[in-house]
Design a protein around this motif. Structure first.
Motif, PDB file in Angstrom:
ATOM      1  N   CYS A 191      33.249  51.728  42.521  1.00  0.00           N
ATOM      2  CA  CYS A 191      34.474  51.477  41.763  1.00  0.00           C
ATOM      3  C   CYS A 191      34.162  50.726  40.470  1.00  0.00           C
ATOM      4  O   CYS A 191      33.146  50.038  40.361  1.00  0.00           O
ATOM      5  N   ASN A 192      35.044  50.864  39.515  1.00  0.00           N
ATOM      6  CA  ASN A 192      34.907  50.169  38.230  1.00  0.00           C
ATOM      7  C   ASN A 192      35.394  48.738  38.405  1.00  0.00           C
ATOM      8  O   ASN A 192      36.570  48.500  38.656  1.00  0.00           O
ATOM      9  N   LEU A 193      34.494  47.787  38.250  1.00  0.00           N
ATOM     10  CA  LEU A 193      34.830  46.379  38.480  1.00  0.00           C
ATOM     11  C   LEU A 193      35.565  45.752  37.315  1.00  0.00           C
ATOM     12  O   LEU A 193      36.110  44.643  37.441  1.00  0.00           O
ATOM     13  N   ASN A 194      35.611  46.431  36.195  1.00  0.00           N
ATOM     14  CA  ASN A 194      36.098  45.809  34.963  1.00  0.00           C
ATOM     15  C   ASN A 194      37.468  46.286  34.494  1.00  0.00           C
ATOM     16  O   ASN A 194      37.885  45.960  33.384  1.00  0.00           O
ATOM     17  N   ILE A 195      38.157  47.066  35.307  1.00  0.00           N
ATOM     18  CA  ILE A 195      39.499  47.503  34.910  1.00  0.00           C
ATOM     19  C   ILE A 195      40.455  46.318  35.020  1.00  0.00           C
ATOM     20  O   ILE A 195      40.649  45.770  36.107  1.00  0.00           O
ATOM     21  N   PRO A 196      41.066  45.902  33.914  1.00  0.00           N
ATOM     22  CA  PRO A 196      41.957  44.734  33.956  1.00  0.00           C
ATOM     23  C   PRO A 196      43.361  45.100  34.410  1.00  0.00           C
ATOM     24  O   PRO A 196      43.741  46.271  34.448  1.00  0.00           O
ATOM     25  N   ASP A 197      44.137  44.093  34.757  1.00  0.00           N
ATOM     26  CA  ASP A 197      45.541  44.321  35.083  1.00  0.00           C
ATOM     27  C   ASP A 197      46.354  44.351  33.792  1.00  0.00           C
ATOM     28  O   ASP A 197      45.797  44.339  32.687  1.00  0.00           O
ATOM     29  N   ASN A 198      47.668  44.358  33.918  1.00  0.00           N
ATOM     30  CA  ASN A 198      48.510  44.446  32.721  1.00  0.00           C
ATOM     31  C   ASN A 198      48.445  43.201  31.851  1.00  0.00           C
ATOM     32  O   ASN A 198      48.882  43.223  30.695  1.00  0.00           O
ATOM     33  N   ASP A 199      47.907  42.117  32.409  1.00  0.00           N
ATOM     34  CA  ASP A 199      47.741  40.888  31.639  1.00  0.00           C
ATOM     35  C   ASP A 199      46.335  40.747  31.075  1.00  0.00           C
ATOM     36  O   ASP A 199      45.994  39.707  30.489  1.00  0.00           O
ATOM     37  N   GLY A 200      45.513  41.766  31.278  1.00  0.00           N
ATOM     38  CA  GLY A 200      44.158  41.740  30.734  1.00  0.00           C
ATOM     39  C   GLY A 200      43.152  40.992  31.587  1.00  0.00           C
ATOM     40  O   GLY A 200      42.018  40.767  31.159  1.00  0.00           O
ATOM     41  N   LYS A 201      43.516  40.631  32.826  1.00  0.00           N
ATOM     42  CA  LYS A 201      42.613  39.896  33.707  1.00  0.00           C
ATOM     43  C   LYS A 201      41.925  40.850  34.672  1.00  0.00           C
ATOM     44  O   LYS A 201      42.556  41.749  35.240  1.00  0.00           O
ATOM     45  N   THR A 202      40.641  40.653  34.865  1.00  0.00           N
ATOM     46  CA  THR A 202      39.872  41.484  35.788  1.00  0.00           C
ATOM     47  C   THR A 202      39.945  40.918  37.206  1.00  0.00           C
ATOM     48  O   THR A 202      40.392  39.785  37.421  1.00  0.00           O
ATOM     49  N   ALA A 203      39.468  41.716  38.166  1.00  0.00           N
ATOM     50  CA  ALA A 203      39.439  41.260  39.559  1.00  0.00           C
ATOM     51  C   ALA A 203      38.563  40.017  39.692  1.00  0.00           C
ATOM     52  O   ALA A 203      38.891  39.094  40.460  1.00  0.00           O
ATOM     53  N   LEU A 204      37.460  39.988  38.968  1.00  0.00           N
ATOM     54  CA  LEU A 204      36.561  38.830  39.012  1.00  0.00           C
ATOM     55  C   LEU A 204      37.278  37.579  38.522  1.00  0.00           C
ATOM     56  O   LEU A 204      37.159  36.500  39.134  1.00  0.00           O
ATOM     57  N   GLN A 205      38.024  37.694  37.451  1.00  0.00           N
ATOM     58  CA  GLN A 205      38.750  36.533  36.921  1.00  0.00           C
ATOM     59  C   GLN A 205      39.798  36.046  37.924  1.00  0.00           C
ATOM     60  O   GLN A 205      39.978  34.832  38.108  1.00  0.00           O
ATOM     61  N   HIS A 206      40.459  36.977  38.576  1.00  0.00           N
ATOM     62  CA  HIS A 206      41.441  36.586  39.594  1.00  0.00           C
ATOM     63  C   HIS A 206      40.753  35.899  40.775  1.00  0.00           C
ATOM     64  O   HIS A 206      41.277  34.924  41.324  1.00  0.00           O
ATOM     65  N   ALA A 207      39.602  36.414  41.174  1.00  0.00           N
ATOM     66  CA  ALA A 207      38.871  35.824  42.294  1.00  0.00           C
ATOM     67  C   ALA A 207      38.443  34.396  41.964  1.00  0.00           C
ATOM     68  O   ALA A 207      38.540  33.493  42.811  1.00  0.00           O
ATOM     69  N   ARG A 208      37.987  34.194  40.754  1.00  0.00           N
ATOM     70  CA  ARG A 208      37.595  32.838  40.329  1.00  0.00           C
ATOM     71  C   ARG A 208      38.802  31.899  40.344  1.00  0.00           C
ATOM     72  O   ARG A 208      38.725  30.762  40.827  1.00  0.00           O
TER      73      ARG A 208
END
Length: 222
Positions: A191-208
């Motif tokens: 899967c693509n790990l870098n697709i952001p949400d509508n606010d421009g945040k990635t899954a990694l940023q949310h996890a942090r």
């Protein structure tokens, strides 16, 4: 004139009801086949199908026999209906289909059955999501593993909320072991790990932001 009308009205209201006069039918009679499916009467259903009953019969909410069987996790009934040609993609009034519902509820055996019998990947639920996305949200590890590793499955599909399967696992999960497994499965499936949400945040940023250290480690590792 007014008094005469009132008199006629009172007389008519006082007349006894003829028991032989048919009353309006305010109830709806459910198709017996629908009832047989709900009660898991496999033999009765098979006999009806052999006699030409419509295997894609719907109830008042647009739910097919197969979707009703899926709702109640009636695996043998579902297998019978599929054998007689039930459509695994036919959606009800709220856009649930047997395949989508099985994925969302983690019924891996039925998901596999439906994949083998024509499940379509471009039929989406009311959130414009796939069978995989709610499976990730709800922590259905085995279902996620099956779908993520199914050839040509749209693992990076973005739903109406702007979330991928990975994003839902991180944002709507709780960082526990099963969500860690899901993130690992999705990553290993490519899967693509870098697709952001509508606010421009990635899954990694949310996890942090949520303090999910193990998920952060999984996402950051090579």
């Amino acid at each position: 004139m007014i008094l005469y009308i009132l008199f006629i009205f009172m007389v008519s209201c006082s007349q006894p009801v003829n028991p032989d006069t048919p009353m309006p039918n305010t109830s709806t009679t459910e198709n017996p086949l629908i009832n047989d499916v709900k009660k898991n009467r496999i033999e009765a259903v098979e006999q009806a199908l052999k006699k030409g009953a419509d295997v894609n019969t719907r109830d008042s909410k647009g739910r097919t026999l197969l979707l009703l069987a899926t709702h109640d996790a009636l695996n043998d009934m579902a297998a019978l209906l599929v054998k007689y040609g039930a459509d695994v993609n036919r959606q009800d009034d709220i856009k649930d289909s047997p395949f989508l519902y099985a994925g969302a509820t983690g019924q891996t055996q039925l998901v596999k059955l439906f994949l083998e019998n024509g499940a379509k990947f471009n039929v989406f639920n009311r959130y414009n999501g796939t069978a995989l996305i709610p499976a990730c949200e709800r922590g259905h590890v085995e279902t996620v593993k099956l779908l993520a590793n199914t050839r040509n499955f749209p693992i990076d599909h973005v739903n109406r909320l702007g979330w991928t399967a990975l994003m839902e696992a991180v944002v709507l999960g709780n960082g526990s072991e099963k969500y860690q497994q899901i993130v690992r499965i999705l990553k290993e499936a490519g899967c693509n790990l870098n697709i952001p949400d509508n606010d421009g945040k990635t899954a990694l940023q949310h996890a942090r932001a949520s303090g999910y250290k193990e998920i952060v480690r999984i996402l950051e590792s090579e």
